[in-house]
Design a protein around this motif. Sequence first.
Motif, PDB file in Angstrom:
ATOM      1  N   ASP A 162      80.961  24.759  54.559  1.00 34.19           N
ATOM      2  CA  ASP A 162      81.048  23.814  55.664  1.00 34.19           C
ATOM      3  C   ASP A 162      82.057  24.341  56.680  1.00 34.19           C
ATOM      4  O   ASP A 162      83.254  24.439  56.393  1.00 34.19           O
ATOM      5  CB  ASP A 162      81.481  22.448  55.129  1.00 34.19           C
ATOM      6  N   GLU A 163      81.564  24.678  57.880  1.00 36.73           N
ATOM      7  CA  GLU A 163      82.428  25.204  58.935  1.00 36.73           C
ATOM      8  C   GLU A 163      82.985  24.093  59.837  1.00 36.73           C
ATOM      9  O   GLU A 163      83.676  24.382  60.815  1.00 36.73           O
ATOM     10  CB  GLU A 163      81.661  26.225  59.782  1.00 36.73           C
ATOM     11  N   GLY A 164      82.656  22.843  59.524  1.00 33.57           N
ATOM     12  CA  GLY A 164      83.210  21.731  60.287  1.00 33.57           C
ATOM     13  C   GLY A 164      82.215  21.091  61.232  1.00 33.57           C
ATOM     14  O   GLY A 164      81.084  21.562  61.406  1.00 33.57           O
ATOM     15  N   VAL A 165      82.640  19.990  61.832  1.00 33.45           N
ATOM     16  CA  VAL A 165      81.784  19.224  62.728  1.00 33.45           C
ATOM     17  C   VAL A 165      81.572  19.991  64.029  1.00 33.45           C
ATOM     18  O   VAL A 165      82.529  20.453  64.662  1.00 33.45           O
ATOM     19  CB  VAL A 165      82.397  17.838  63.024  1.00 33.45           C
ATOM     20  N   ILE A 166      80.300  20.112  64.414  1.00 34.91           N
ATOM     21  CA  ILE A 166      79.965  20.823  65.643  1.00 34.91           C
ATOM     22  C   ILE A 166      79.532  19.863  66.743  1.00 34.91           C
ATOM     23  O   ILE A 166      79.582  20.181  67.930  1.00 34.91           O
ATOM     24  CB  ILE A 166      78.874  21.884  65.367  1.00 34.91           C
ATOM     25  N   SER A 167      79.092  18.649  66.339  1.00 40.25           N
ATOM     26  CA  SER A 167      78.676  17.653  67.324  1.00 40.25           C
ATOM     27  C   SER A 167      78.689  16.274  66.676  1.00 40.25           C
ATOM     28  O   SER A 167      78.421  16.141  65.473  1.00 40.25           O
ATOM     29  CB  SER A 167      77.269  17.968  67.848  1.00 40.25           C
ATOM     30  N   TYR A 168      79.005  15.262  67.498  1.00 39.17           N
ATOM     31  CA  TYR A 168      79.010  13.885  67.016  1.00 39.17           C
ATOM     32  C   TYR A 168      78.318  13.001  68.036  1.00 39.17           C
ATOM     33  O   TYR A 168      78.675  13.001  69.213  1.00 39.17           O
ATOM     34  CB  TYR A 168      80.445  13.405  66.782  1.00 39.17           C
ATOM     35  N   GLU A 169      77.300  12.295  67.584  1.00 30.73           N
ATOM     36  CA  GLU A 169      76.591  11.334  68.414  1.00 30.73           C
ATOM     37  C   GLU A 169      76.850   9.949  67.820  1.00 30.73           C
ATOM     38  O   GLU A 169      76.332   9.634  66.746  1.00 30.73           O
ATOM     39  CB  GLU A 169      75.092  11.633  68.458  1.00 30.73           C
ATOM     40  N   PRO A 170      77.695   9.147  68.460  1.00 31.52           N
ATOM     41  CA  PRO A 170      78.099   7.849  67.885  1.00 31.52           C
ATOM     42  C   PRO A 170      76.908   7.011  67.435  1.00 31.52           C
ATOM     43  O   PRO A 170      75.949   6.830  68.168  1.00 31.52           O
ATOM     44  CB  PRO A 170      78.848   7.180  69.049  1.00 31.52           C
ATOM     45  N   GLY A 171      77.001   6.551  66.188  1.00 26.70           N
ATOM     46  CA  GLY A 171      75.960   5.695  65.636  1.00 26.70           C
ATOM     47  C   GLY A 171      74.718   6.410  65.156  1.00 26.70           C
ATOM     48  O   GLY A 171      73.809   5.768  64.608  1.00 26.70           O
ATOM     49  N   TYR A 172      74.651   7.732  65.346  1.00 22.33           N
ATOM     50  CA  TYR A 172      73.428   8.435  64.957  1.00 22.33           C
ATOM     51  C   TYR A 172      73.679   9.596  64.008  1.00 22.33           C
ATOM     52  O   TYR A 172      73.074   9.670  62.942  1.00 22.33           O
ATOM     53  CB  TYR A 172      72.680   8.930  66.192  1.00 22.33           C
ATOM     54  N   CYS A 173      74.542  10.540  64.372  1.00 22.74           N
ATOM     55  CA  CYS A 173      74.713  11.703  63.508  1.00 22.74           C
ATOM     56  C   CYS A 173      76.083  12.338  63.700  1.00 22.74           C
ATOM     57  O   CYS A 173      76.716  12.205  64.751  1.00 22.74           O
ATOM     58  CB  CYS A 173      73.623  12.749  63.771  1.00 22.74           C
ATOM     59  N   ARG A 174      76.515  13.003  62.659  1.00 29.06           N
ATOM     60  CA  ARG A 174      77.695  13.865  62.703  1.00 29.06           C
ATOM     61  C   ARG A 174      77.245  15.217  62.160  1.00 29.06           C
ATOM     62  O   ARG A 174      77.037  15.379  60.956  1.00 29.06           O
ATOM     63  CB  ARG A 174      78.834  13.288  61.870  1.00 29.06           C
ATOM     64  N   LEU A 175      77.065  16.167  63.044  1.00 29.84           N
ATOM     65  CA  LEU A 175      76.472  17.451  62.684  1.00 29.84           C
ATOM     66  C   LEU A 175      77.541  18.473  62.285  1.00 29.84           C
ATOM     67  O   LEU A 175      78.566  18.593  62.943  1.00 29.84           O
ATOM     68  CB  LEU A 175      75.662  18.010  63.850  1.00 29.84           C
ATOM     69  N   HIS A 176      77.231  19.201  61.221  1.00 29.23           N
ATOM     70  CA  HIS A 176      78.121  20.258  60.738  1.00 29.23           C
ATOM     71  C   HIS A 176      77.451  21.612  60.894  1.00 29.23           C
ATOM     72  O   HIS A 176      76.235  21.733  60.705  1.00 29.23           O
ATOM     73  CB  HIS A 176      78.443  20.041  59.265  1.00 29.23           C
ATOM     74  N   LEU A 177      78.247  22.602  61.216  1.00 29.78           N
ATOM     75  CA  LEU A 177      77.809  23.998  61.141  1.00 29.78           C
ATOM     76  C   LEU A 177      78.085  24.484  59.728  1.00 29.78           C
ATOM     77  O   LEU A 177      79.185  24.268  59.199  1.00 29.78           O
ATOM     78  CB  LEU A 177      78.546  24.863  62.152  1.00 29.78           C
ATOM     79  N   VAL A 178      77.089  25.095  59.104  1.00 29.86           N
ATOM     80  CA  VAL A 178      77.273  25.645  57.757  1.00 29.86           C
ATOM     81  C   VAL A 178      76.898  27.124  57.774  1.00 29.86           C
ATOM     82  O   VAL A 178      76.109  27.577  58.612  1.00 29.86           O
ATOM     83  CB  VAL A 178      76.413  24.890  56.708  1.00 29.86           C
ATOM     84  N   SER A 179      77.480  27.877  56.857  1.00 31.31           N
ATOM     85  CA  SER A 179      77.223  29.318  56.830  1.00 31.31           C
ATOM     86  C   SER A 179      77.204  29.826  55.395  1.00 31.31           C
ATOM     87  O   SER A 179      77.814  29.236  54.485  1.00 31.31           O
ATOM     88  CB  SER A 179      78.281  30.071  57.634  1.00 31.31           C
ATOM     89  N   LYS A 180      76.521  30.961  55.211  1.00 29.51           N
ATOM     90  CA  LYS A 180      76.470  31.596  53.890  1.00 29.51           C
ATOM     91  C   LYS A 180      76.359  33.104  54.054  1.00 29.51           C
ATOM     92  O   LYS A 180      75.521  33.603  54.808  1.00 29.51           O
ATOM     93  CB  LYS A 180      75.266  31.079  53.106  1.00 29.51           C
ATOM     94  N   ILE A 181      77.232  33.818  53.362  1.00 26.89           N
ATOM     95  CA  ILE A 181      77.142  35.278  53.323  1.00 26.89           C
ATOM     96  C   ILE A 181      76.017  35.653  52.365  1.00 26.89           C
ATOM     97  O   ILE A 181      75.928  35.140  51.254  1.00 26.89           O
ATOM     98  CB  ILE A 181      78.471  35.892  52.847  1.00 26.89           C
ATOM     99  N   ILE A 182      75.158  36.583  52.788  1.00 24.39           N
ATOM    100  CA  ILE A 182      74.048  36.983  51.930  1.00 24.39           C
ATOM    101  C   ILE A 182      74.108  38.472  51.607  1.00 24.39           C
ATOM    102  O   ILE A 182      74.860  39.207  52.208  1.00 24.39           O
ATOM    103  CB  ILE A 182      72.666  36.637  52.565  1.00 24.39           C
TER     104      ILE A 182
END
Length: 247
Positions: free
Chosen positions: A227-247
């Motif tokens: 979890d790289e943290g919150v990237i966007s917040y839309e009140p009452g609808y969503c709190r979006l996170h950026l996620v990453s994975k080394i492959i």
Amino acid sequence: MKIEFYYWDMQCPINNEMLRLLEKYGKYFEITIYNVKDNFEIAKKQRLFFPTLTVVNGVNRYFSPISDKFLDSLLNNQYPEEKTFIIKHGREKYTGEIIPLTEKNIEVAGTCTGRNCSENCQKKFAFLKDCCLDTFGFINVEGNKLLGGVEYVPSKIVPYDIPKSEDIAFLTCAYLSSNRYDYKSAPLKALEEYLKDKYSKIIAISDEVGTFPNGDLKWFLDNGFRDEGVISYEPGYCRLHLVSKII
């Protein structure tokens, strides 16, 4: 009434349907349409992290696919409520046949929309082919039935305000969510194996609890993403996170 419609080309096959719908209602609204495929600045300004964004009168923001019902409500001066779509996700992994997603079977993947998207899927194929892709992801199927799948594009072509580089792939879609089984983890594992010769990292965007986009967040964490943290917040609808994975 003013409607601004922002969309990422044919990344989602439903986009084509919505464009036709807006044309149908063009005589009732003042409609401005923006394709953000090559306009990263406007996507950043609008905090766009979904395949589409509909802004009504410069204030009300909607991320779900628009419909006749939605536009008819606006005609009656009623602003629809944007509700978070939440499924209690099944965590037991289910694997049918895992196959590459290509031009040959893109219409099977298109059934994730719950619609007949034959024409729209061909437009999506043209969009992905323009990105120099032959394999777009992997799908989990039983016979001709779609169970789940994951798709990607190179991060450098993504209009969203995310990290971009030659060695980062962006996971655009993870579907289908079920309250019984996890149909997405098996095709994700196949995609990671496929990408690791060219990319060193996969990134994605997920809501904390909502099914769209690609959620919930726990599914990514269970599959080894950070979890790289919150990237966007839309009140009452969503709190979006950026996620990453080394492959």
